[in-house]
Scaffold this motif. Structure first.
Motif, short mmCIF file in Angstrom:
data_model
loop_
_atom_site.label_atom_id
_atom_site.label_comp_id
_atom_site.label_asym_id
_atom_site.label_seq_id
_atom_site.Cartn_x
_atom_site.Cartn_y
_atom_site.Cartn_z
N LYS A 24 55.77 -33.88 102.88
CA LYS A 24 54.45 -32.97 103.25
C LYS A 24 55.05 -31.79 103.97
CE LYS A 24 51.87 -37.28 103.94
NZ LYS A 24 50.90 -38.12 104.97
N ASN A 25 56.14 -31.91 104.49
CA ASN A 25 56.69 -30.68 105.15
C ASN A 25 57.13 -29.69 103.99
OD1 ASN A 25 58.36 -28.72 106.40
ND2 ASN A 25 58.31 -30.07 108.36
N MET A 26 56.42 -28.70 103.83
CA MET A 26 56.86 -27.84 102.50
C MET A 26 58.32 -26.96 103.08
SD MET A 26 54.73 -24.87 100.72
CE MET A 26 54.72 -23.49 101.83
N VAL A 27 58.46 -26.59 104.10
CA VAL A 27 59.82 -25.91 104.43
C VAL A 27 61.14 -27.00 104.01
CG1 VAL A 27 61.29 -24.67 105.86
CG2 VAL A 27 58.84 -24.37 106.00
N ASN A 28 61.04 -28.20 104.46
CA ASN A 28 62.03 -29.27 104.35
C ASN A 28 62.26 -29.45 102.81
OD1 ASN A 28 62.35 -29.29 107.03
ND2 ASN A 28 61.17 -31.25 107.38
N VAL A 29 60.93 -29.62 102.31
CA VAL A 29 61.11 -29.96 100.76
C VAL A 29 61.64 -28.72 99.81
CG1 VAL A 29 59.82 -30.06 98.78
CG2 VAL A 29 59.41 -31.58 100.76
N ILE A 30 61.31 -27.63 100.39
CA ILE A 30 61.89 -26.39 99.55
C ILE A 30 63.42 -26.38 99.72
CG2 ILE A 30 62.20 -23.73 99.77
CD1 ILE A 30 59.40 -23.83 100.44
N LEU A 31 63.87 -26.75 101.13
CA LEU A 31 65.34 -26.69 101.44
C LEU A 31 66.21 -27.74 100.77
CD1 LEU A 31 65.24 -25.63 105.25
CD2 LEU A 31 65.87 -24.08 103.28
N VAL A 32 65.64 -28.75 100.55
CA VAL A 32 66.21 -30.15 100.29
C VAL A 32 65.96 -30.24 98.57
CG1 VAL A 32 66.45 -32.81 100.57
CG2 VAL A 32 65.96 -31.31 102.56
N ASP A 33 64.76 -30.04 98.05
CA ASP A 33 64.65 -30.44 96.74
C ASP A 33 64.47 -29.21 95.72
OD1 ASP A 33 63.85 -33.45 96.79
OD2 ASP A 33 63.00 -32.90 98.50
N PHE A 34 63.65 -28.23 96.21
CA PHE A 34 63.18 -27.33 95.24
C PHE A 34 64.68 -26.19 95.29
CE2 PHE A 34 58.75 -28.16 95.94
CZ PHE A 34 58.42 -28.30 94.81
N ARG A 35 65.29 -25.89 96.48
CA ARG A 35 66.28 -25.13 96.56
C ARG A 35 67.61 -26.25 96.89
NH1 ARG A 35 65.73 -20.05 99.62
NH2 ARG A 35 67.62 -19.75 99.02
N GLY A 36 67.68 -27.37 96.40
CA GLY A 36 68.88 -28.28 96.67
C GLY A 36 70.12 -27.94 96.57
N TYR A 37 70.36 -27.27 95.38
CA TYR A 37 71.69 -26.65 95.02
C TYR A 37 72.20 -25.73 96.05
CZ TYR A 37 71.84 -29.10 90.47
OH TYR A 37 71.95 -29.83 89.48
N ASP A 38 71.18 -24.61 96.47
CA ASP A 38 71.53 -23.81 97.53
C ASP A 38 71.96 -24.43 98.84
OD1 ASP A 38 70.65 -21.78 95.57
OD2 ASP A 38 68.92 -21.27 96.74
N VAL A 83 72.86 -27.58 99.03
CA VAL A 83 74.40 -28.05 99.03
C VAL A 83 75.57 -27.21 99.18
CG1 VAL A 83 75.84 -29.44 97.19
CG2 VAL A 83 73.42 -29.96 97.65
N PHE A 84 75.47 -26.19 98.28
CA PHE A 84 76.72 -25.27 98.57
C PHE A 84 76.63 -24.39 99.65
CE2 PHE A 84 76.13 -25.67 93.67
CZ PHE A 84 77.40 -25.87 93.51
N GLU A 85 75.53 -24.17 100.41
CA GLU A 85 75.70 -23.61 101.80
C GLU A 85 76.48 -24.59 102.84
OE1 GLU A 85 71.67 -22.84 102.92
OE2 GLU A 85 71.61 -21.17 101.72
N THR A 86 76.10 -25.87 102.44
CA THR A 86 76.82 -26.86 103.38
C THR A 86 78.26 -26.95 102.94
OG1 THR A 86 74.87 -28.26 103.18
CG2 THR A 86 76.84 -29.24 103.83
N VAL A 87 78.73 -26.84 101.80
CA VAL A 87 80.09 -26.84 101.31
C VAL A 87 80.65 -25.61 102.04
CG1 VAL A 87 81.47 -26.17 99.26
CG2 VAL A 87 79.79 -27.97 99.31
#
Length: 797
Positions: A749-763, A765-769
């Motif tokens: 339901k939280n669009m910002v969180n969904v964008i970060l984790v799902d829609f832009r999940g690869y981004d 992940v690699f930012e975390t790396v």
């Protein structure tokens, strides 16, 4: 993958296996394990002669990078088969020769890996139909030849020659790639065969001539044409098997192959004909003139190779008129046949001469003609080989070089009598340049024979003796071919020469090839008699005219120009680097922001800047107050000298931005901004508290003014870009997609969180790396500092 694909890659496969063999088997010379590779390839290629002779060209495709159109497409016609047989056939003889030439103490693993890399690269160049793959193999020839020329890394001249060859040939290769790209844009294909079919489209385009020039640069640099020939003499510092293979039979002929293959593509252009013809003749005459004065046997053969390549190049240029509309095909078809024939002849006599030069060096310890003499009775087999092959190179009967040289002279006289508008004014010079180059060819050929094997004997570093049979087999085979082809030239007429010439001319029906010694008393025959008489006189009285070479000052030569170019480029690049690289981060930011703003402004004005301010949100009193707070805070940061005040004002800017996010209904961003700002402000306070009390460096008015201008420009450009992007949206906003699918696709339901984790999940992940790598790096630095301190304490104790 077909068998043909596999055979092209077989040398590379063998190159991978060889280091393993060399590691565990050093009792047997490594060359014996390499020898079957080119022998298998040439044996298979001979089986293709009947197929190609019948007019059935061979084509196989293999996807390599289909997304960009880079496919491993193999195409074998008469031209490709000719060069492939030369590459693998001469390669077999060179490997056999190297077994006797190179001792087991040499780095044989490296040598044969490089040699096999080069063999595979050349096979790829002459059999590939896709220009992108051709370019890849083309550059692999430059890389592998660099490694072979620099094989003796302890010799300064070897590394110098390797660097020189790579710089010049790779420059040409890069230009050639530009030509390929232009052709692919015009024809919408990477296939050479399809480009040939679209030659009329290329002719009507506005950039066809540019592509032509770029491709010729690639051909001229690789085939050592004037003025790019200067790399080839220095490349002779390589081991003799390398010189015999790369610089007489294969690599230098890659440029000839390129010109021959693309002649049907540029058949519409007299620029193609004129450039190739004139440059080839200049190269022929100039290189043969310079070969006479050289003392090193390999240097003589190096300039001789350049001269012979110029001869073949001029024939290809002249032969291109056979496919150019409006000219007599029969006259200029002979030039193409002569070019193909001389490519074969040159590989035989020049390969043998290089091998004999290696034998003389190996058995006497020197290649200096002044230190050699009277070897005829000591090395009778080597003398016989040199006599046959040098006479062939000089164009004397009954050897194969005489036949192709006669055809060359005949073609030059034909062009001088033609009425081609572009060439008519200077065509009389063509036979003169051909005769002049042939005279000096005769002189240096006699120098190789009589200067080395007759006359007085001198003390040489080693006691002269005939070479072992293992070193003699290859040059004996090549010398035998010189005689056999000379006596029976038509054994190659319909099997090799005719299919290759027809491929160059892009004809379905093979051209009729009939080669014979006697054509009556022709201008070519009279020219040959003149060449022999004048050449013999010049050789006999050589001491009386060699002074003319003293007038060629070193500082005016192309070699000096190349050396000075390297020196000046290094000097000025260091000067520019030292000027720009000040070591200050603010200077580098100034370059970045300055370029960004100038580039953005130029782009916006070139494309047109249309701003629409009608749909902007209203500005409330609260936004005005926050803007004032931010501006005031930034102003205080710029003028204050207190670190504490600067940190507090920087925090005020960050907290004001957080309030902006609140007003814009982005509570997540506001909370993130508040958290980050609180942490960074605290860290700044802690860090600056422990830093030494150092006053700010004095700043000039010019420095402040420059920073002010750049800052204003960056801000203004950023505002303009933002307003322009808002006013003219090319695509619909992706936010609508996120709003529609935030729940059904991501179950959130939280669009910002969904964008970060799902829609832009690869981004994410690699930012975390990235953060993880940075953390590991910081930890390592801390550990290193801690260990260093412990070591210092132990030493102190």
């Amino acid at each position: 993958m077909t068998l043909l694909h596999f055979l092209i890659l077989l040398p590379l496969i063998a190159a991978v296996i060889i280091p393993v063999v060399y590691k565990y088997q050093k009792d047997i010379h490594l060359g014996w394990f390499v020898l079957p590779v080119p022998f298998v390839i040439v044996s298979y290629l001979f089986t293709l002669i009947p197929t190609v002779k019948s007019g059935s060209n061979i084509y196989y495709t293999l996807n390599f990078m289909p997304k960009i159109g880079m496919n491993f497409d193999v195409y074998i016609d008469g031209l490709g088969l000719l060069f492939a047989i030369l590459i693998s056939g001469i390669g077999t003889l060179v490997v056999l020769y190297s077994i006797g030439y190179l001792s087991k103490d040499e780095k044989l693993g490296n040598f044969y890996v490089y040699l096999l890399m080069f063999m595979a690269a050349m096979l790829g160049v002459v059999t590939i139909d896709n220009v992108l793959m051709l370019y890849m193999f083309w550059e692999l020839t430059s890389i592998s030849s660099f490694l072979l020329i620099a094989f003796w890394t302890t010799k300064e001249r070897s590394t110098y020659g390797a660097q020189k060859s790579m710089l010049i040939t790779m420059f040409g290769g890069f230009m050639m790639l530009g030509g390929f790209i232009l052709l692919s844009i015009i024809t919408e294909t990477f296939s050479i065969r399809e480009m040939i079919a679209s030659s009329d489209v290329i002719a009507s385009s506005g950039v066809g001539v540019i592509a032509l020039v770029l491709i010729l640069l690639g051909a001229f640099t690789k085939s050592a044409q004037f003025p790019f020939y200067i790399w080839l003499p220095d490349a002779m510092e390589a081991p003799t098997p390398v010189s015999a293979y790369l610089h007489s039979a294969t690599m230098v002929k890659a440029g000839l192959y390129l010109v021959a293959r693309f002649t049907p593509v540029f058949m519409w252009s007299l620029t193609w004909v004129n450039t190739i013809l004139i440059i080839g003749l200049i190269t022929l005459a100039w290189a043969s003139f310079n070969a006479v004065v050289k003392d090193d046997m390999k240097a003589v053969l190096a300039f001789s190779t350049v001269s012979q390549l110029g001869l073949i190049m001029s024939l290809l240029g002249l032969g291109a008129l056979a496919v150019t509309a409006g000219f007599n095909e029969e006259i200029f078809t002979v030039a193409v046949i002569a070019a193909v024939f001389h490519i074969i002849n040159h590989a035989t006599f020049k390969g043998a001469l290089f091998m004999v030069t290696g034998i003389v060096d190996h058995q006497t310890g020197t290649r200096s003609i002044k230190r050699l003499g009277a070897l005829m009775t000591i090395m009778p087999i080597s003398f016989t080989i040199t006599l046959i092959t040098a006479f062939s190179m000089a164009g004397l009967p009954p050897f194969n070089g005489f036949l192709s040289k006669e055809m060359f002279l005949e073609a030059m006289f034909e062009i001088s009598q033609s009425n081609i508008t572009i060439l008519s004014t200077i065509s009389v010079l063509f036979p003169l340049l051909a005769i002049l180059g042939s005279i000096f060819t005769f002189v240096y050929s006699m120098k190789l024979i009589f200067g080395v094997f007759t006359g007085e004997s001198f003390d040489t570093p080693k006691e002269p003796s005939e070479a072992p049979m293992l070193m003699l087999i290859s040059p004996v085979i090549l010398a035998s071919l010189v005689v056999i082809i000379g006596l029976f030239p038509n054994i190659l007429s319909n099997t090799i020469i005719s299919p290759a010439a027809s491929a160059i001319l892009d004809r379905q029906n093979f051209v009729d090839v009939s080669i014979s010694f006697w054509h009556g008393v022709t201008p070519a025959l009279l020219s040959t008699i003149l060449i022999v008489l004048v050449g013999a006189l010049l050789y006999y009285f050589r001491e009386s005219w060699m002074f003319i070479y003293d007038y060629i000052k070193e500082r005016f030569t192309l070699n000096n120009f190349y050396d000075q170019s390297l020196v000046n480029s290094t000097k000025y690049s260091n000067k520019v680097t030292n000027t720009l690289s000040t070591g200050f981060l603010r200077t580098y930011l100034l370059y970045i922001f300055g370029f960004l703003t100038i580039f953005s402004i130029v782009t916006m004005f070139r494309t047109g800047l249309n701003l629409s301010l009608t749909d902007l949100a209203p500005i409330g009193i609260q936004e005005v107050i926050l803007i004032v707070v931010i501006l005031v805070s930034l102003g205080i940061i710029m003028i204050t000298k207190s670190r504490m005040v600067s940190i507090i004002m920087l925090g005020a800017v960050g907290f004001s931005m957080a309030l902006f996010f609140v007003f814009f209904r982005a509570p997540d961003l506001a909370l993130t901004q508040l958290a980050i700002e609180t942490v960074t402000t605290t860290l700044f306070l802690v860090c600056f508290y422990h830093l030494p009390k150092v006053s700010k460096l004095p700043e000039t008015r010019q420095f402040k003014l420059t920073n002010f201008i750049v800052a204003v420009m960056v801000g203004a450009v950023s505002i303009l870009i933002g307003l322009s992007a808002y006013s003219h949206r090319i695509f619909e906003s992706i936010s609508e997609y996120h709003i529609e699918h935030v729940y059904d696709l991501a179950a959130g339901k939280n669009m910002v969180n969904v964008i970060l984790v799902d829609f832009r999940g690869y981004d994410t992940v690699f930012e975390t790396v990235v953060f993880a790598i940075a953390g590991i790096g910081i930890y390592i630095l801390m550990r290193m500092t801690s260990l260093r301190k412990d070591d210092e304490n132990e030493e102190h104790t």
